[in-house]
Design an enzyme around this catalytic site. Structure first.
Site, PDB file in Angstrom:
ATOM      1  N   SER A   1     -41.320-100.743  17.639  1.00 39.10           N
ATOM      2  CA  SER A   1     -41.449 -99.924  16.763  1.00 39.10           C
ATOM      3  C   SER A   1     -39.937 -99.426  16.140  1.00 39.10           C
ATOM      4  CB  SER A   1     -42.344 -98.988  17.285  1.00 39.10           C
ATOM      5  OG  SER A   1     -42.423 -97.904  16.047  1.00 39.10           O
TER       6      SER A   1
ATOM      7  N   TYR B   1     -40.384 -99.106   9.617  1.00 43.00           N
ATOM      8  CA  TYR B   1     -41.005 -98.038   8.947  1.00 43.00           C
ATOM      9  C   TYR B   1     -39.651 -97.759   8.010  1.00 43.00           C
ATOM     10  CZ  TYR B   1     -45.119 -96.639  11.578  1.00 43.00           C
ATOM     11  OH  TYR B   1     -46.443 -96.467  12.281  1.00 43.00           O
TER      12      TYR B   1
ATOM     13  N   THR C   1     -44.776-102.222   8.077  1.00 43.83           N
ATOM     14  CA  THR C   1     -45.960-101.376   8.238  1.00 43.83           C
ATOM     15  C   THR C   1     -46.143-100.712   6.963  1.00 43.83           C
ATOM     16  OG1 THR C   1     -45.867-101.410  10.604  1.00 43.83           O
ATOM     17  CG2 THR C   1     -47.443 -99.537   9.587  1.00 43.83           C
TER      18      THR C   1
ATOM     19  N   LYS D   1     -47.982-105.475   7.605  1.00 42.99           N
ATOM     20  CA  LYS D   1     -48.719-104.865   8.628  1.00 42.99           C
ATOM     21  C   LYS D   1     -49.827-103.595   7.908  1.00 42.99           C
ATOM     22  CE  LYS D   1     -49.391-103.041  13.317  1.00 42.99           C
ATOM     23  NZ  LYS D   1     -49.635-101.387  13.048  1.00 42.99           N
TER      24      LYS D   1
ATOM     25  N   HIS E   1     -54.694 -99.711  11.694  1.00 44.93           N
ATOM     26  CA  HIS E   1     -53.591 -98.868  12.710  1.00 44.93           C
ATOM     27  C   HIS E   1     -54.076 -98.334  13.750  1.00 44.93           C
ATOM     28  CE1 HIS E   1     -49.453 -97.283  11.767  1.00 44.93           C
ATOM     29  NE2 HIS E   1     -49.748 -96.644  12.939  1.00 44.93           N
TER      30      HIS E   1
HETATM   31  C1  LIG Z   1     -49.719 -94.950  20.714  1.00 41.21           C
HETATM   32  C2  LIG Z   1     -49.807 -95.802  19.489  1.00 41.21           C
HETATM   33  C3  LIG Z   1     -48.814 -95.868  18.748  1.00 41.21           C
HETATM   34  C4  LIG Z   1     -48.624 -96.582  17.587  1.00 41.21           C
HETATM   35  N1  LIG Z   1     -47.248 -96.734  16.881  1.00 41.21           N
HETATM   36  C5  LIG Z   1     -47.314 -97.421  15.897  1.00 41.21           C
HETATM   37  C6  LIG Z   1     -45.951 -97.905  15.160  1.00 41.21           C
HETATM   38  O1  LIG Z   1     -44.967 -97.060  15.607  1.00 41.21           O
HETATM   39  N2  LIG Z   1     -45.770 -98.655  14.219  1.00 41.21           N
HETATM   40  C7  LIG Z   1     -46.923 -99.361  13.832  1.00 41.21           C
HETATM   41  O2  LIG Z   1     -46.858-100.219  13.035  1.00 41.21           O
HETATM   42  N3  LIG Z   1     -48.507 -99.350  14.534  1.00 41.21           N
HETATM   43  C8  LIG Z   1     -48.436 -98.381  15.495  1.00 41.21           C
HETATM   44  N4  LIG Z   1     -49.442 -98.219  16.237  1.00 41.21           N
HETATM   45  C9  LIG Z   1     -50.664 -99.174  15.611  1.00 41.21           C
HETATM   46  C10 LIG Z   1     -50.447-100.490  16.531  1.00 41.21           C
HETATM   47  O3  LIG Z   1     -49.514-101.326  16.155  1.00 41.21           O
HETATM   48  C11 LIG Z   1     -52.056-101.385  16.424  1.00 41.21           C
HETATM   49  O4  LIG Z   1     -52.236-101.494  14.949  1.00 41.21           O
HETATM   50  C12 LIG Z   1     -53.207-100.664  16.984  1.00 41.21           C
HETATM   51  O5  LIG Z   1     -52.840-100.066  18.170  1.00 41.21           O
HETATM   52  C13 LIG Z   1     -54.090-101.904  17.435  1.00 41.21           C
HETATM   53  O6  LIG Z   1     -55.290-101.296  17.962  1.00 41.21           O
HETATM   54  P1  LIG Z   1     -55.731-101.414  19.319  1.00 41.21           P
HETATM   55  O7  LIG Z   1     -54.780-100.252  20.055  1.00 41.21           O
HETATM   56  O8  LIG Z   1     -56.973-101.279  19.442  1.00 41.21           O
HETATM   57  O9  LIG Z   1     -55.085-102.614  20.116  1.00 41.21           O
HETATM   58  C14 LIG Z   1     -49.382 -97.293  17.173  1.00 41.21           C
HETATM   59  C15 LIG Z   1     -50.793 -97.363  17.950  1.00 41.21           C
HETATM   60  C16 LIG Z   1     -50.626 -96.794  19.034  1.00 41.21           C
HETATM   61  C17 LIG Z   1     -52.070 -96.588  19.946  1.00 41.21           C
END
Ligand SMILES: Cc1cc2nc3c(=O)[nH]c(=O)nc-3n(C[C@H](O)[C@H](O)[C@H](O)COP(=O)(O)O)c2cc1C
Length: 299
Positions: free
Chosen positions: A72, A96, A122, A172, A196
């Site tokens: 990230s 981002y 994203t 994404k 997300h």
């Molecule tokens: C704690 C956390 C932080 C996340 N941070 C980002 C991020 O910085 N950038 C991003 O594109 N998605 C972020 N996401 C989304 C994840 O990339 C992903 O889309 C999502 O966790 C998938 O679902 P799952 O947790 O059920 O596998 C984050 C998700 C979580 C749980």
């Protein structure tokens, strides 16, 4: 968030019998990069909050399991430090995109120089979702998420971005066919169907339910990945049957990290790989490429 998991339960596998599965493999490639199975680590912010070794451990765990980690923008470590943690392993960088174009260009150049193989933009965070659990617990992130994104961006800006890097670009956070078409017209190489992890707009489709319309709209113009709710190897096979090239896991990998650092990440990913291998063999598929739509039916 709940729907992401529930959606997998609305499909059943339709296994084929008496197929030679003596030589099964879960290995595949994603945008030209070989992985040991079709599961990548999703970008997640501030992994130092889950474990003291943070992104370093996530990178090492993903490397040990033979797959791609997506770092990230909001990493606890610099992107160079995260790269050094597992120099030989394939890695992607999630962008981002803030209001300062110079900074965006700089990040892209640094990611390319540090050996990241693709840029994942994203696009589902023009504003930060209202995360009520965070409000209840008083959780605050080290950097305010709203500072890192530019909420005036449009598809035209994506064309600008495409011209700034030689790396493949994935987008994404796509959930509908109309946007998938615009993404392919903007020349992206890959699309991650994602809500997300249920952290942005509440009341949207589960990622898995959005996958078929995106796959149909994109055809062979880009590779389609999906994330959200993947907890089991059979979930991965269901996503492949609906046309995904691979899936990403967020929480599953993060919980492994929280429990046992790099070893925990490796363990979670290894469990998933073994489950994928078993599910493929039991479905009568020698490899991920053998999974087709007829391996899936409605409950
Ligand atoms: C704690 C956390 C932080 C996340 N941070 C980002 C991020 O910085 N950038 C991003 O594109 N998605 C972020 N996401 C989304 C994840 O990339 C992903 O889309 C999502 O966790 C998938 O679902 P799952 O947790 O059920 O596998 C984050 C998700 C979580 C749980």
């Amino acid at each position: 968030m709940r729907e992401n998991v529930a959606a997998f339960g609305r499909w059943v596998l339709r296994p084929r019998m008496l197929v030679d599965v003596s030589q099964t493999t879960a290995a595949t490639s994603v945008l030209g990069t070989e992985v040991t199975f079709p599961v990548l680590v999703a970008p997640m912010a501030f992994q130092g909050l889950a474990h003291a070794d943070g992104e370093r451990a996530m990178a090492q765990g993903a490397a040990a399991a033979g797959t791609i980690m997506c770092l990230s923008t909001l990493s606890t470590l610099s992107l160079e430090e995260a790269a050094e943690a597992a120099p030989a392993a394939p890695r992607w960088f999630q962008l981002y995109w803030g209001p300062d174009r110079g900074k965006v260009r700089d990040l892209l150049a640094r990611a390319e120089a540090a050996g990241y193989l693709a840029i994942v933009v994203t696009v589902d965070l023009p504003e930060v979702g209202r995360r009520e659990r965070d409000l209840r617990t008083g959780f605050v992130t080290p950097t305010s998420l709203s500072q890192v994104t530019d909420n005036s961006l449009t598809w035209r800006d994506l064309e600008w971005l495409r011209a700034q890097t030689a790396l493949p670009v994935l987008i994404k956070g796509i959930l509908i066919a109309e946007d998938a078409v615009l993404a392919t017209e903007a020349g992206v190489d890959g699309i991650v169907v994602s809500n997300h992890g249920g952290r942005q707009l509440d009341g949207v489709a589960a990622s898995l339910d959005a996958l078929p319309e995106v796959v149909e709209a994109v055809g062979d113009r880009a590779e389609v990945l999906v994330d959200g709710g993947v907890r089991r190897g059979t979930d991965v096979v269901k996503a492949l049957a609906l046309g995904a090239k691979a899936v990403l896991v967020g929480r599953a990998a993060l919980y492994g990290l929280a429990v046992d650092g790099a070893a925990g990440v490796e363990r979670v990913l290894t469990l998933l790989r073994e489950e994928v291998e078993l599910a493929l063999a039991l479905c009568g598929c020698a490899s991920p490429a053998d999974v087709v739509r007829s391996h899936l039916g409605r409950v």
